[in-house]
Write an enzyme that holds these catalytic residues in place. Structure first.
Site, mmCIF file in Angstrom:
data_model
loop_
_atom_site.group_PDB
_atom_site.id
_atom_site.type_symbol
_atom_site.label_atom_id
_atom_site.label_comp_id
_atom_site.label_asym_id
_atom_site.label_seq_id
_atom_site.Cartn_x
_atom_site.Cartn_y
_atom_site.Cartn_z
ATOM 1 C CD GLU B 253 -0.102 0.834 3.298
ATOM 2 O OE1 GLU B 253 -0.282 1.948 2.781
ATOM 3 O OE2 GLU B 253 0.386 0.669 4.429
ATOM 4 C CG ASN B 383 2.574 -0.734 17.723
ATOM 5 O OD1 ASN B 383 2.449 -1.065 16.536
ATOM 6 N ND2 ASN B 383 2.263 0.467 18.165
#
Lengths: 357, 400
Positions: B253, B383
């Site tokens: 993307e 994360n």
């Protein structure tokens, strides 16, 4: 000149000189026995033209802008260099913007060649009252005033805001040194006791509030730059330490509990550097010039002070000793947070500007 | 009298291009679309999204980031950025349901697919008739994706697949699935022996169970695979090369999705303040907290712009580290900002409302946005994984 300026090359040359002339051992030794400011380093900086960086070309300077100044202050922050460069950057901004021709001709070349070391009053500092040709005031906590040759003070005359420029040696001027935890900068209380003032010593801006904002922006960028340089150096040094310090038979940098904190700090510094560089790149007249500078200052100084705090913890016992470097960056970082407007004061101003947009 | 729009022909003149998109958005996006989409039931959602994709297709913006050889408009990257910027500014609906279809499927097929596969599957995407999902994660293979156990056993001209997939966005609407399965359980490393397939979701043995999320909606699902037959022609690339193919298409993307998300939040950030002029913006402490977020939002926008600038200059040579930093900063920022709004707005922010599809992470339904922010801190490599990557691969700290 700025068209052909390569900021990366400039920053590289700052780092190279400071790496050679102000290595970490020197910074650590200095922190334990400070002597005001590092005069030999200052003289070298002056010889290399660093003090002339933002002085206009027709007054003996290089005529560079805030981006170059930010690169220099970042390098000085990384080295924790004990030099009063903030005063030079701010006094240059002030004189270039508010001085008359004679004042510019007198002050700017001396700022450029480093013979004039400046201390510039912060917002909220005591205002010297000028009446009947004399000035009286007590200005507490002027950063860099003990090492300054010239003081740039907030003043008022006949009810109008102005700036008073006085040699530190002038009769009636005294500077009382105040010991500061950050050994890389100095602090003093300036007293004016019936100091004789003539017109040449008074800078009268056309728009005092605009000059205040212009100076505030310059200060915010310089301090934020100093902070980011310091934060990056503190973290890099801490990572080096984590790669060699062993406990439980392995280097402590392999422990995830420490690694993850390092990763967060690193990401925060990358983001913070972008803010400083962007704020420095905007032209002074840009509608967001002040907003982005203040936003960068409050955020970057807070972020870096917090990282420097954790660098001590990450070092363990040696981090608590004067012989290891982290405390230097923590102390300098805490001063950066306090200089030129505490975080809350800046946040109030930022909110005002956001609401006015 | 409705005017006709010709957006793509404005390429070459950025401001004319931008103006044309703006005018088209103003004329096309109904002011009350959020209410309409909020009221739609799950079964009708696909129809309403397809209608919107069709509107975009009419002006060449169904797949604005597609190069011409994929059948897209082939507009320069700078113009793709404008498209995303203007969509965010106009608060136009997002095509969440099509993320895999519009980004991962074409990138995978163009890089690694056969001509037959491209011919057969890409048309269905541009026309919005086919929705694709991704069958990567498994209950036992989340962050440790390479530990996946779904098996694909070759039998003649097809593979027989057994196993279970999870967290497959839009799987209950999907026609096809990009599936990772293990064809060789005895590879030297766990990354070996994984293959990449196109799976028809209507195949016998495929069962999809939507997963109810903490927001109350179900955007993703579990996929149960019981002796599912996949034709050998549906293998993408070589058998056993699935891991490499998956890696090469995970970041297709190119920053545009996160750019759009952050621009949307920047738009919301202003609306939030305006709406609070006589409310929490009069509280000194909340006002300061709000002002502090300005720097963080600004720093994210700067990092993303930097990434886009680098990608525009050289798609193959952009910073490999910046996307990791961006992800690690953006998720927690979004989480803290949306949490701040909960505190600032008090009980009003805690009242239940149905979620609004198509609004990404800026529906401005406070609790929903806060809860959905975990999508950015957990999905696509949590994360914690990002922190490992930064500390080990970027900063060179040793593995534990």
């Amino acid at each position: 000149m700025s068209d052909e300026l390569d900021l990366g090359v400039l920053a590289g040359s700052f780092a190279e000189m400071l790496g050679a002339e102000w290595p970490r051992e020197k910074a650590i030794a200095w922190s334990q026995a400070p002597e005001g400011f590092a005069a030999p380093l200052w003289n070298q900086m002056a010889e290399l033209g660093w003090t002339a960086l933002t002085v206009p070309e027709d007054h003996g300077g290089l005529g560079l802008g805030t981006e170059a100044a930010a690169a220099l202050h970042a390098a000085l922050g990384a080295a924790a260099a004990p030099v009063p460069m903030l005063g030079t950057t701010l006094a240059t901004t002030l004189v270039a913007a508010a001085g008359n021709d004679a004042q510019k001709a007198d002050l700017l070349p001396r700022l450029a060649d480093g013979s004039l070391r400046a201390a510039v009053a912060q917002p909220g500092d005591a205002v010297a009252a000028i009446a009947g040709g004399t000035a009286n005031a007590t200005i507490a906590d002027m950063v860099d005033s003990p090492s300054a040759t010239t003081l740039f003070l907030r003043a008022s005359r006949d009810g109008a805001s102005c700036w008073l420029v006085l040699p530190a040696e002038a009769p009636g001027v005294s500077v009382a040194d105040t010991a500061l935890t950050d050994a890389t900068r100095t602090l003093g209380t300036v007293t004016l006791d019936g100091v004789a003032v003539d017109d040449s010593a008074v800078l009268v801006p056309e728009d005092a509030a605009a000059i205040d904002d212009h100076l505030l922006r310059t200060a915010a960028i310089a301090i934020a730059a100093d902070a980011i340089g310091g934060g990056e150096a503190a973290l890099a040094g801490t990572i080096d330490y984590l790669k060699v310090r062993e406990q439980f038979g392995r280097v402590i940098g392999s422990f995830q509990a420490l690694k993850h904190r390092i990763a967060d700090h690193q990401a925060a510094l990358v983001a913070a550097r972008g803010l400083v560089e962007h704020a420095a790149s905007l032209p002074a007249g840009h509608p967001h010039a002040l907003l982005d500078a203040l936003s960068a200052k409050q955020h970057v100084t807070r972020t870096v002070a917090e990282i420097a705090r954790d660098c001590i913890q990450l070092h363990g016992g040696v981090g608590f000793t004067a012989e290891f470097f982290p405390h230097i960056y923590l102390k300098r970082g805490k001063l950066n947070e306090a200089l030129w407007g505490t975080r809350n004061r800046l946040l109030d101003r930022i909110a005002d500007m956001l609401e006015a947009a | 009298m409705t005017r006709t729009f010709d957006i793509i022909s404005k390429v070459g003149d950025e401001s004319a291009f931008r103006r044309e998109i703006r005018d088209w958005l103003a004329a096309t996006v109904p002011a009350d679309w959020r209410r309409t989409w909020q009221a739609v039931r799950d079964s009708d959602l696909k129809a309403i999204v397809v209608d919107w994709l069709e509107e975009r297709r009419k002006v060449g913006l169904a797949t604005p980031h597609w190069p011409r050889e994929w059948g897209g408009p082939g507009i320069p990257f700078a113009y793709q950025i404008i498209v995303y910027e203007e969509f965010a500014r106009a608060d136009a609906p997002e095509l969440d349901m099509y993320t895999i279809s519009l980004f991962h499927t074409p990138a995978t097929l163009f890089e690694h697919g056969t001509q037959e596969q491209k011919d057969r599957y890409l048309g269905g995407i541009t026309h919005g008739t086919d929705i694709w999902c991704q069958g990567f994660s498994e209950p036992g293979a989340g962050s440790d994706l390479a530990a996946l156990r779904t098996s694909a056993r070759r039998e003649g001209d097809h593979y027989v697949v057994n196993g279970q997939k999870i967290w497959s966005s839009a799987a209950m609407h999907a026609d096809y699935c990009l599936l990772l399965a293990r064809t060789d359980p005895n590879g030297p490393r766990k990354h070996d022996g994984i293959s990449y397939f196109i799976m028809d979701m209507k195949s016998p043995g495929v069962e999809v169970r939507p997963i109810r999320q903490i927001t109350g909606e179900a955007e993703f699902a579990e996929i149960f695979l019981d002796d599912v037959k996949i034709p050998a022609a549906n293998l993408i690339g070589a058998e056993g090369n699935g891991w490499n193919i998956a890696q090469s298409t995970l970041s297709t993307e190119r920053g545009l999705l996160i750019f759009g998300a952050v621009e949307r939040l920047a738009h919301s950030f202003e609306l939030d303040r305006r709406a609070a002029t006589d409310g929490w913006m009069r509280d000194v402490q909340l006002r300061r907290e709000y002002a502090a977020f300005h720097a963080e939002l600004q720093s994210l926008r700067l990092m993303i712009r930097q990434l886009l600038i680098e990608l525009e200059a050289n798609p193959d040579k952009a910073s490999p580290t910046l996307p990791t930093y961006i992800k690690l900063i953006w998720g927690p920022f979004l989480q803290r900002y949306t949490e701040f709004l909960l505190r600032a707005e008090g009980i009003d922010a805690l009242k239940w409302q149905p979620s609004i599809p198509g609004t990404g992470h800026s529906s401005r339904l406070r609790m929903n946005d806060f809860l959905k922010s975990y999508g950015w801190t957990i999905a696509g490599g949590s994360n914690e994984i990002m922190r490992n990557i930064i500390s080990e691969r970027i900063l060179g700290l040793p593995r534990g």
